[in-house]
Scaffold this motif. Sequence first.
Motif, mmCIF file in Angstrom:
data_model
loop_
_atom_site.group_PDB
_atom_site.id
_atom_site.type_symbol
_atom_site.label_atom_id
_atom_site.label_comp_id
_atom_site.label_asym_id
_atom_site.label_seq_id
_atom_site.Cartn_x
_atom_site.Cartn_y
_atom_site.Cartn_z
ATOM 1 N N ASP A 45 66.850 66.329 -10.994
ATOM 2 C CA ASP A 45 67.599 66.352 -9.742
ATOM 3 C C ASP A 45 68.967 65.734 -9.999
ATOM 4 N N LYS A 46 70.014 66.514 -9.828
ATOM 5 C CA LYS A 46 71.361 66.042 -10.136
ATOM 6 C C LYS A 46 72.119 65.592 -8.892
ATOM 7 N N ARG A 47 71.434 65.569 -7.756
ATOM 8 C CA ARG A 47 72.082 65.080 -6.543
ATOM 9 C C ARG A 47 72.351 63.586 -6.688
ATOM 10 N N PRO A 48 73.333 63.073 -5.955
ATOM 11 C CA PRO A 48 73.540 61.622 -5.969
ATOM 12 C C PRO A 48 72.276 60.894 -5.498
ATOM 13 N N ILE A 49 72.081 59.689 -5.992
ATOM 14 C CA ILE A 49 70.858 58.940 -5.691
ATOM 15 C C ILE A 49 70.666 58.766 -4.190
ATOM 16 N N ASP A 60 57.074 53.584 -5.839
ATOM 17 C CA ASP A 60 56.715 54.621 -6.821
ATOM 18 C C ASP A 60 57.457 55.919 -6.543
ATOM 19 N N GLN A 61 57.599 56.276 -5.286
ATOM 20 C CA GLN A 61 58.328 57.501 -4.942
ATOM 21 C C GLN A 61 59.805 57.378 -5.300
ATOM 22 N N VAL A 62 60.375 56.204 -5.106
ATOM 23 C CA VAL A 62 61.782 55.993 -5.458
ATOM 24 C C VAL A 62 61.951 56.097 -6.968
ATOM 25 N N LYS A 63 61.023 55.511 -7.744
ATOM 26 C CA LYS A 63 61.110 55.628 -9.213
ATOM 27 C C LYS A 63 60.983 57.073 -9.658
ATOM 28 N N ALA A 64 60.106 57.837 -9.008
ATOM 29 C CA ALA A 64 59.947 59.251 -9.365
ATOM 30 C C ALA A 64 61.210 60.039 -9.030
ATOM 31 N N ALA A 65 61.860 59.723 -7.927
ATOM 32 C CA ALA A 65 63.043 60.469 -7.494
ATOM 33 C C ALA A 65 64.316 60.038 -8.199
ATOM 34 N N CYS A 66 64.437 58.735 -8.492
ATOM 35 C CA CYS A 66 65.713 58.201 -8.982
ATOM 36 C C CYS A 66 65.645 57.607 -10.379
ATOM 37 N N GLY A 67 64.458 57.401 -10.912
ATOM 38 C CA GLY A 67 64.326 56.784 -12.223
ATOM 39 C C GLY A 67 64.180 55.279 -12.098
ATOM 40 N N ASN A 68 64.126 54.615 -13.235
ATOM 41 C CA ASN A 68 64.002 53.160 -13.251
ATOM 42 C C ASN A 68 65.326 52.513 -12.866
ATOM 43 N N PRO A 69 65.268 51.480 -12.034
ATOM 44 C CA PRO A 69 66.517 50.819 -11.631
ATOM 45 C C PRO A 69 67.109 50.013 -12.782
#
Length: 126
Positions: A45-49, A60-69
């Motif tokens: 997904d190349k959209r902005p975070i 967990d959903q945020v990590k799946a969508a955006c990666g590790n912080p």
Amino acid sequence: MVLTGLCGCGSSGGNSDKSSTQPAQTTTTTTTTTQTTQTTKPKKDKRPIEERLVVGMTMDQVKAACGNPKNEAMNSDGSATWMYNNGQNAFIPYYSMSGGKIHYVTVYFDAAGKVKSWNSSSTSAY
């Protein structure tokens, strides 16, 4: 001089009996099949975070969508703060001088581990 007995097959001395003492020859063929399955990765997904975030998402959903912080902070009340940025782009030659900006996103979680809000900002060196 006469040579006798040298004609013919020398294997069993002329004995045509099939029940000789030679072991029977068997051939064993083993076939192994290697099955290769190719799984296609979902497209990144190349959209902005901040466009990938929804209030109420779990960690967990945020990590799946955006990666590790890049950074994580836990507060005394049980809430959490995660920080994302694209600071790795600063190492690309002339990235900042050519107008490239570093984008920061901070995600705030409540004590239950659900997204309650986020903010974003951009900075440039020049």
